[in-house]
Design an enzyme around this catalytic site. Sequence first.
Site, PDB file in Angstrom:
ATOM      1  CE  LYS A 187      64.142  64.900  12.147  1.00 43.32           C
ATOM      2  NZ  LYS A 187      63.169  63.811  12.037  1.00 43.32           N
ATOM      3  CD  GLU A 263      54.711  78.385  13.499  1.00 43.02           C
ATOM      4  OE1 GLU A 263      53.789  78.258  14.325  1.00 43.02           O
ATOM      5  OE2 GLU A 263      54.873  79.415  12.823  1.00 43.02           O
ATOM      6  CB  CYS A 297      49.782  72.674  16.922  1.00 40.13           C
ATOM      7  SG  CYS A 297      49.573  73.345  15.270  1.00 40.13           S
ATOM      8  CD  GLU A 394      50.318  70.133  22.056  1.00 38.61           C
ATOM      9  OE1 GLU A 394      51.376  69.508  22.207  1.00 38.61           O
ATOM     10  OE2 GLU A 394      49.978  70.658  20.991  1.00 38.61           O
TER      11      GLU A 394
END
Length: 490
Positions: A187, A263, A297, A394
């Site tokens: 997906k 992850e 990331c 982030e």
Amino acid sequence: MTQTAPEALALDGLDVPTRLLIAGEWRDAAAGAVINVVNPSDTSVLASIADAEVEDGLAAVDAAAAAFPAWAGTAPRERAEILRRCFELMTERSEQLARLISLENGKALPDARGEVAYAAEFFRWYSEEAVRIIGDVSTSPSGSNRILVQHQPIGVTALITPWNFPAAMATRKLAPALAAGCTAVLKPAALTPLTSLAIAQLMVDAGVPAGVVNVITTSRTGAVMGPVIADPRVRKLSFTGSTEVGRHLLRQAADNVLKCSMELGGNAPFLVFDDADLDKAVDGAMVAKMRNGGQACTAANRIYVQRGVDEEFARRLTERMSALRVGPGTDPATEVGPLVDEASVRKVDELVRDAVGQGARLLTGGRAPQAEGFFYLPTVLTNVPLSARMVSGEIFGPVASIIPFDTEEEAIAAANDSEYGLAAYVFSEDLRRALRVSERIESGMVAINRGLVSDPAAPFGGVKQSGLGREGAHQGLLDFTETKYIALDW
Ligand code: NAD
């Protein structure tokens, strides 16, 4: 808006599917709904694709479960050769795929080309690993029997990927899953589904049998993937995305005690010591910060620079950042494309305003340019206070935040002061210091004097709330297997 997805999107000679891949067939969604995919460079609609329902997700699980026994029993050499053909086809189609990534994600073409090459390498690496799934035999300590250990494919897997590396995050999961003998329901993110659909088509063309890879695109992610994850035939969940969604999926996976690879997010510290080669450090920062316009990331999120060289580092970085050419991803002159959507521009701008409001000094950028599309100017901030929101979370945008430090101890403590632990960067010409610091940094990966860690042959992954498990390397394949122990006498 049309109610069924068109046959395909024709792009430079590449037909990109727009429907769901289930049991080897390209199908419309059960309810015939569609999702519009938008080009972030100019907000135009690129394509309409199928919007899956719960029953489509479960049909994909049916297909993956039906295909599993035969695929798991296929000779490793045959699986290897199919994966090798995937590598070759991906390499043949690399220019069209790079353009496709650039169109739906916005990243500049050089970044998109780099991603395609990196993504294709997972097919090549795992074609080589498929024939090396090696167990072992030993004698039990008492001498009473032998211990035989095998690694068997885990079964049907659910793979969920983000929008920031639409090709590489898909192949980093699909290639080891197939090499191990697993089947998959993939997906992709609804913002960037076309790349995964094009990769699925090339896998079909390479000879992946019907049902081994199924692709579901949906705007109702939780509603559609919940029943997939809850289906007892699914034995593994491999997710790449935000820590927040990862936590939620781990809770869901607990019900069936699913094996999980996660992850998740990062908040990479980038440490520059006063004995660093500053040219190397600035080059490294440009890569670690600006690959994908900061939407990685592994992006350097906190740049700690030792006092004494901090002013000069900031000056050189500002010079490089302000010279970057911002523009549409597919324009050959572009070095930095747009962010993926409007919400990302708003979030990045809020973080910059928060830091400046708390006393950070803005050296360049700090605003969205007046252009159609989701752009934000490359930005450098220095003297960013530790209380600024961009230090703890982030940024995911083209914003370099510089924080001065005095001692090695202080730098290590600051680097580790985060719930995340994915990547870190250390710049020092004293290798003993660089290794000493690397060993003490709480992260799954550390780059010394370079701005890039990703490599299909290396174990990629995080500690703390950056994730569980590793992708890439031999370990990435073992994560798609169960260890079977057989006790025997002979
Ligand atoms: P996201 O968590 O919003 O979405 C990731 C994927 O999960 C998408 O496909 C999304 O549709 C799906 N999803 C969302 N809610 C779900 C639910 N309830 N059930 C099932 N699936 C669901 O992340 P994103 O914005 O697409 O990607 C950016 C994030 O990904 C960043 O935090 C980044 O650090 C992280 N990331 C991590 C790595 C890594 O290897 N550690 C690599 C790339 C990106």
